[in-house]
Design an enzyme around this catalytic site. Structure first.
Site, PDB file in Angstrom:
ATOM      1  N   LYS A 124      37.092  74.333 -24.838  1.00  0.00           N
ATOM      2  CA  LYS A 124      36.960  74.888 -23.358  1.00  0.00           C
ATOM      3  C   LYS A 124      35.628  75.025 -23.062  1.00  0.00           C
ATOM      4  O   LYS A 124      34.653  75.035 -23.599  1.00  0.00           O
ATOM      5  CB  LYS A 124      37.632  76.197 -23.321  1.00  0.00           C
ATOM      6  N   SER A 175      42.788  81.461 -17.539  1.00  0.00           N
ATOM      7  CA  SER A 175      41.575  80.679 -17.113  1.00  0.00           C
ATOM      8  C   SER A 175      41.797  79.387 -18.041  1.00  0.00           C
ATOM      9  O   SER A 175      40.977  78.422 -17.785  1.00  0.00           O
ATOM     10  CB  SER A 175      40.570  81.419 -17.244  1.00  0.00           C
ATOM     11  N   SER A 181      44.041  84.642 -21.159  1.00  0.00           N
ATOM     12  CA  SER A 181      43.706  83.334 -20.919  1.00  0.00           C
ATOM     13  C   SER A 181      44.158  82.309 -21.753  1.00  0.00           C
ATOM     14  O   SER A 181      44.137  81.071 -21.590  1.00  0.00           O
ATOM     15  CB  SER A 181      42.236  82.963 -20.413  1.00  0.00           C
TER      16      SER A 181
HETATM   17  N1  GLN Z   1      43.536  86.360 -15.428  1.00  0.00           N
HETATM   18  C1  GLN Z   1      42.479  87.408 -15.883  1.00  0.00           C
HETATM   19  C2  GLN Z   1      41.583  87.505 -15.236  1.00  0.00           C
HETATM   20  O1  GLN Z   1      41.345  86.867 -14.031  1.00  0.00           O
HETATM   21  C3  GLN Z   1      42.363  86.965 -17.407  1.00  0.00           C
HETATM   22  C4  GLN Z   1      41.293  85.841 -17.350  1.00  0.00           C
HETATM   23  C5  GLN Z   1      40.975  85.656 -18.995  1.00  0.00           C
HETATM   24  O2  GLN Z   1      41.505  85.963 -19.819  1.00  0.00           O
HETATM   25  N2  GLN Z   1      39.765  85.027 -19.320  1.00  0.00           N
HETATM   26  O3  GLN Z   1      40.519  88.084 -15.259  1.00  0.00           O
END
Ligand code: GLN
Length: 494
Positions: A76, A151, A175
């Site tokens: 990532k 994400s 995410s």
């Molecule tokens: N969807 C959540 C957010 O937008 C979690 C994102 C994540 O776990 N990095 O913050």
């Protein structure tokens, strides 16, 4: 070969049935073929990748291979990797070449693994669809009109489309798990503190955790063996003895191998808001666990309904503080035209950050401001404790908690892009574990209207080995985790 497990790949490499260079080239050619339509990778560097593969072959020949030596992984783009462009999905860092390795990257390097490239992601890991990336959305390999989740959307699509053997991700509110559910693979968010955050670009430091994204629980356990471990460079890294997460994976004996296991089903996770098709798949998976001998217990997590509002106070508060470092001075984007220092800060930040990141910075600075701190930030911290306490109570009655990972299957690109609250609700079942610091997993459990559905497993602190074992048991009697999407790339004129 592209659908082989990490263990199989490791054995093929050890027996010299294939070289790391050949294996790496297989994935690189798939990436060349499919990435232009899927957009899973932000940065590829074949020369660097193949240098690692050649070094791995030398190591294997010298008899010094470890389990992951020679296997290609996608990383990532939130992890700093020395000499690699490291963007975190943002224009702010589009020109940033990392001068050092994140702990996770150096662990994979030390194991002799090959870095295939840096994967696309929501900007600064803020999002659930990969649509906030400065580098564009990512296609869900099961249906190119749909999002892969976020994400960690690029890693998710790369794993699902078999563009890599496996990938890394990070999970602040869901995410790793939500994309695992939407793309049909196995993803694990470890206990907070198990994997060092050193060199992992910070979003919300008290919630961020890195973890494996792979085909199976077995693959995740092999990756966790490499990723987990104490690192004094992260002050929240836990100093515990190293564990072997593969140790329990062989326990499938007799027809009731999970006899004695108590699975808790929180009633709040099966209430309004859950898609009927998803609910059906999850219920079927739980029935499968019953067949394996597990006992089902009804539990309640009464404060879990507050996890989204609590998260959207705390995560933006931490983000607003973490993102103050991007001022255009030391690294990252700097505006070309400005009048004085303040103007340079303002313009650089205005140009470098996207809309969702700005929204979070505004919310975060607001809830931390002197006049509102007690009403929002402090209150949210108090509720965070109550949410964690719910789990303490629940784990007195059961060994593991199960439920859906996400409320729906993959949605269409653009469908929720203008409605932040609808997007935030994607993590309604995952965020509580981040707030409590607990480990969570998503495993493929079936399909609804042709789209993958994940089953979520939530364990007690440091129960990763048992959680992986329980997931592995299910994967011994089902084949959802080895199903692959049929990739239909649009015809490109020669
Ligand atoms: N969807 C959540 C957010 O937008 C979690 C994102 C994540 O776990 N990095 O913050």
């Amino acid at each position: 070969m592209i659908n082989s497990s990490l263990k199989q790949l490791s054995q093929m490499l050890a027996k010299k049935e294939i070289s790391s260079v050949e294996l790496t080239q297989t994935f690189l050619s798939r990436i060349n073929q499919f990435n232009p339509s899927i957009n899973a990778f932000i940065t590829l560097d074949e020369a660097k990748t193949l240098t690692q593969a050649k070094a791995a072959d030398v190591r294997i020949a010298a008899g010094k291979a470890e389990a992951l030596t020679g296997i290609p992984f996608a990383q990532k783009d939130i992890f700093c990797a020395k000499g690699w462009q490291t963007t975190c999905g943002s224009k702010m860092l589009a020109n940033f070449i990392a001068p050092y390795d994140a702990h996770v990257i150096s662990q994979f390097d030390a194991a002799g693994a090959v870095n295939l490239g840096k994967t696309n992601m929501d900007e600064f890991a803020m999002g659930s669809s990969n649509e906030t990336s400065y580098f564009g959305g990512v296609k869900n390999p099961w249906d190119f009109e749909r999002v892969p989740g976020g994400s960690s959307g690029g890693s998710a699509a790369a794993v699902a489309a078999r563009l890599c053997a496996a990938a890394t991700g990070t999970d602040t509110g869901g995410s790793i798990r939500q994309p695992a559910s939407l793309c049909g693979f196995t993803g694990l968010k470890p206990t907070y503190g198990l994997v060092s955050r050193y060199g992992m670009i910070a979003f919300a430091s008290s919630l961020d955790q890195a973890g494996p994204m792979a085909k199976s629980a077995e693959d995740c356990s092999m990756m966790l063996n490499v990723m987990a471990g104490f690192d004094e460079r992260d002050s929240t890294s836990l100093n515990r003895p190293k564990e072997d997460y593969t140790r329990g994976l062989v326990s499938m004996q007799g027809d009731k191998p999970l006899k004695g296991l108590r699975i808790g089903l929180p009633k709040e996770y099966f209430a309004e808001g859950l898609d009927a098709g998803v609910a059906k798949v999850v219920q079927d998976a739980i029935a499968e666990y019953k067949k394996l001998g597990a006992e089902i217990i009804d539990i309640s997590l009464p404060n879990s309904k507050l996890s989204i509002p609590v998260y959207y106070v705390l995560a933006p508060a931490e983000a607003s503080s973490n993102l103050s470092r991007y001022d255009g001075v030391r690294y990252g984007h700097r505006a070309e035209k400005y009048t004085d220092l303040m103007d340079m800060y303002c313009k650089s930040r205005a140009e470098g950050f996207g809309a969702e990141v700005k929204r979070r910075i505004l919310i975060g600075t607001y809830v931390l401001s002197a006049g509102y701190y007690d009403a929002y930030y402090l209150k949210a911290q108090q509720i965070r404790r109550l949410i964690a306490d719910d789990f303490v109570q629940a784990f007195k009655k059961c060994d593991i908690i199960m439920g859906p990972t996400a409320p729906s299957t993959a949605f269409k690109a653009g469908e929720k892009a203008d409605d932040p609250v609808a997007m935030y609700l994607q993590d309604v079942y995952t965020i509580a574990t981040n707030l409590a610091g607990l480990p969570g997993m998503s495993i493929p459990a079936g399909f609804s209207n042709g789209l993958p559905v994940g089953l979520q497993l939530m364990g007690n602190y440091f129960d990763e080995a048992r959680m992986l074992d329980i997931a592995h048991a299910y994967q011994q009697v089902t084949d959802w985790h080895v199903r692959m999407p049929e990739l239909k790339i649009p015809e490109v004129a020669a």
